[in-house]
Design an enzyme around this catalytic site. Structure first.
Site, PDB file in Angstrom:
ATOM      1  CG  ASP A  64      32.935  50.506  31.418  1.00  0.00           C
ATOM      2  OD1 ASP A  64      33.547  49.895  32.315  1.00  0.00           O
ATOM      3  OD2 ASP A  64      33.109  50.324  30.214  1.00  0.00           O
TER       4      ASP A  64
ATOM      5  CG  ASP B  53      38.702  45.403  31.238  1.00  0.00           C
ATOM      6  OD1 ASP B  53      38.053  45.013  32.212  1.00  0.00           O
ATOM      7  OD2 ASP B  53      38.191  46.012  30.286  1.00  0.00           O
TER       8      ASP B  53
END
Ligand code: GAL
Length: 731
Positions: free
Chosen positions: A549, A483
């Site tokens: 997200d 990430d």
């Protein structure tokens, strides 16, 4: 201590002619920082700044992430507002555009509402940046005819911060608000509960529409007498296995005013699996030569079951009792295997291909679980094991859910003296956890960042990539989510803003992952920057996140699933997939406090249908230990999942968009087509399935299969409820 920045406020009224007595507060005073005294009177406001309540605070010159700020909004609430309203028991304070991120609202010093949570709360920080707020406030907290103070305490976790999108509004509460009506479904009934804030005599009418046949199947009514402050309940019978739309109307018989609520109960379309063995998985599985193979054969049916496999290459064996293929082989090629599963109810044989080759990984998108959407940073080894056990016991593993992935927050703040990454004390035994998962035929996933820190500010891999890859191998890791997040600092330091700059950190880790003697699924997470779908495969990635997200709201599902996927179909295929983020069904919460997904049942059917059409990673995001039969029905439909796991690996594209319906379709390996007809409008709409498919250029020869119901379609016109789907397969 942070220096305060100042801002001011103002109250504004819309002319009465424009809007019936609502108070619209488009401006207010703002002060960064946090002081509980700011909720009440007697505050020196000389250094507060005036800001708009319709725009984030950062663009108005008030910076700062990970910080608090307070708004103070003042307005006279006129007596006439109360007098002219049909009900006088309560007001509504609303912020419909959202507050970035979490907030507490006070009226004249009393807390009247809160959405999201603050970092110091027991549950930890929870962002609710795009959630609309609507607080019902007893009218006796209002100073009628005088100035009132609305104080709003806001915490901004990241990005722009503050109230945005729409002004703060105050209005008189209507009948619908005052009834305090909540609807709960049980096995065979629907309960309508009232917590009335007004006393009222009336009639409740329930109208049931059967969506599949588009006809009203029942109408029932009851008289009710509600007393302010006394809860009441009435129940109506209901069939959970039909797709029904309920319309519940409460009529105040005295005033002749009605309030209607539309409600869709959770309905389970997936038929129960037979007791005899049935194969529910992909028709092929791949591994690299010499890498450990761990594949739990996804058969449902009564246990115990006995398994055999013919045609296994040397080195690969089958655990006949648990149905796990294991071992390793260097025999490259496509090995045709015949699986046989037998239980007390019968026996079934299934052809299957084991592919061994340097590019044989991730032939179909990964299926499994990830800790983030439920536990956020409160994840622990115990919670991971609890969900893994439930994957096995609930039957999810019998449908191919195999990866058990720990997301952020497993890392200790310091590496060991020799630079090895160490888990924090919530994860006492990583190697033991990996061994236990593998022994059960499951796989083990982990999370890190190419930055010095992760998104949750835990230890990242920067400068330690090789050591970390070796540690992952030692623990038996099968999946790495990598990430970007705090790598942004390093990116800026290096100053290479060309494509190569974006690729660099992912290439570095790829080299070290590839050097490990096991297959590690490489999942890129950098939210789609620099068109990652165009180069993800070139750094050995098996999937890449294409979006920011996801959260459990329709707006988020719509934007991520429909809005951002339209042009991405050319980039997905066996071994490399577009990842529109993890699933938001079941109990989620991104913290230690979980709730049911806020998606409606129809939105959840849409979510799972669309993700299968998109050939997306299918990572369950809920606490599996608390999974209910509705969610299991969503996740365990072998005909639906067969679309996502189809070996052709072609992602669906949008073939029709008429402003109400969108049709997404993908070709499948057997020559058939999977098509989802989605109603993206805000209304329940009648659909002529055949006409719409024709319009989309999809010709059906023979019966049309309804995948959720696992039967051929009888009625070709039906109602597709708002945000719902009909998911079909055509020859
Ligand atoms: C985000 C990522 C989420 C989750 C989180 C952990 O950047 O997109 O899926 O992994 O970090 O902190």
């Amino acid at each position: 201590m942070r220096k305060s920045i100042f801002i001011l406020l103002l109250s504004a009224f819309l002319p009465a002619a424009l809007q019936a007595q609502d108070i619209v507060l488009e401006e207010g005073l703002l002060h960064k920082g946090d002081d509980p005294a700011w909720k009440g009177p007697g505050v020196d406001e000389s250094d507060w700044l005036t800001v708009s309540t319709t725009r984030h605070w950062t663009p108005q010159g008030v910076g700062g992430e990970y910080d608090y700020g307070w708004y103070r909004l003042k307005a006279v609430f006129p007596e006439s507002m109360r007098r002219s309203a049909p009900y006088r028991d309560a007001i509504i304070i609303s912020m419909l555009g959202g507050v970035d991120d979490s907030e507490e609202t006070f009226l004249n010093g009393t807390l009247v509402g809160k959405t999201g949570s603050m970092p110091e709360d027991q549950t930890g920080f929870l962002s609710a940046w795009n959630w609309p707020r609507r607080y019902l406030v007893p009218a006796d907290l209002v100073r009628w005819g005088e100035e009132n103070l609305i104080a709003i305490r806001v915490y901004n976790g990241a990005d722009a911060g503050g109230i945005h999108g729409d002004a703060v509004r105050v209005s008189m509460a209507g009948l619908e608000d005052l009834l305090g009506m909540t609807i709960r479904e049980r096995e065979q009934s629907v309960d309508i509960n009232f917590s009335p804030m007004t006393s009222v005599k009336g009639m409740v009418r329930l109208e049931v529409t059967d969506a599949a046949t588009s006809s009203i199947s029942a109408v029932m009514s009851r008289k009710v007498r509600l007393k302010k402050g006394s809860p009441a309940q009435i129940s109506f019978p209901l069939d959970l296995h039909r797709q029904t739309i309920l319309r519940i109307t409460f009529t105040d018989t005295g005033k002749g005013i009605s309030a209607t609520r539309r409600y869709v109960p959770k309905y389970i379309l997936t038929p129960e699996a037979p007791a005899s063995p049935r194969y529910n998985g992909p028709l092929a599985y791949g591994a690299r030569p010499g890498s450990p193979v761990i594949f739990r054969l996804p058969f449902s049916g009564t246990m115990p079951m006995h398994f055999t496999a013919e045609g296994l290459p040397e080195g690969i064996t089958l655990d006949a009792e648990n149905g796990i293929l294991q071992g390793a082989t260097t025999r490259e090629g496509r090995h045709a295997i015949t699986l046989q599963a037998t239980n007390s109810e019968g026996s079934v044989s299934q052809s299957f291909t084991l592919v061994i080759g340097p590019d044989a990984m991730a032939l179909t998108p990964p299926m499994g679980w990830n800790s983030w959407n439920c536990w956020g940073t409160s994840v622990s080894q115990e919670k991971v094991i609890s969900s893994a056990r439930a994957i096995l016991s609930s039957g999810l593993a019998d449908y191919g859910y195999a990866y058990i992935n720990i997301d952020d927050a497993w890392q200790a703040p310091q590496r060991s003296d020799d630079g090895t990454i160490v888990p924090n004390d919530k994860f006492p035994d990583m190697k033991g956890l990996g061994d236990w998962l593998h022994a059960n035929g499951l796989k083990f996933g982990i999370y890190s960042s190419p930055g010095s820190l992760t998104c949750g500010l835990y230890t990242g891999s920067l400068g330690h990539e090789q050591a970390d890859a070796q540690t992952y191998n030692a623990w038996g890791i099968d999946y790495l989510k990598y990430d970007w997040c705090v790598y942004q600092d390093e990116f800026n330091r290096l100053g290479d803003y060309s494509l190569e700059g974006y690729i660099l950190p992912y290439r570095v880790m790829q080299t070290h992952l590839r050097a490990q003697p096991r297959d590690i699924f490489y999942s890129l997470c950098q939210y789609g920057m620099a068109d990652v779908w165009k180069w993800g495969a070139s750094v050995g990635a098996h999937s890449w996140r294409t979006t920011p997200d996801i959260t459990d709201s329709w707006a988020s599902l719509y934007e991520i699933g429909f809005g951002r996927q339209k042009d991405l179909y050319p980039y997905a295929g066996p071994g490399h997939w577009n990842d529109p983020d993890m699933l938001i069904v079941g109990k989620v919460g991104w913290s230690s406090s979980l709730r049911d997904s806020r998606l409606t049942p129809d939105e959840q059917y849409t979510h799972i249908s669309l993700w299968n059409l998109l050939a997306a990673n299918m990572l369950i995001g809920c606490d599996v230990a608390q999974i209910d039969s509705f969610t299991l029905g969503l996740l365990c439909n072998h005909e639906v999942n067969a679309v996502g796991q189809d070996l052709l690996g072609r992602q669906a594209r949008c073939v029709l968009d008429d402003g109400t319906f969108q049709v997404w379709a993908r070709p499948l390996a057997d020559g058939s087509t999977a098509a989802g007809i989605f109603n993206l409008s805000g209304e329940d709409r009648r659909a002529d399935i055949k006409a719409m498919l024709e319009q989309a250029g999809i010709r059906a020869e023979g019966p049309i299969r309804d995948l959720w119901r696992q039967e051929d379609l009888h009625d070709t016109t039906c109602i597709i409820p708002t945000h719902g789907v009909r998911f079909l397969r055509l020859k």
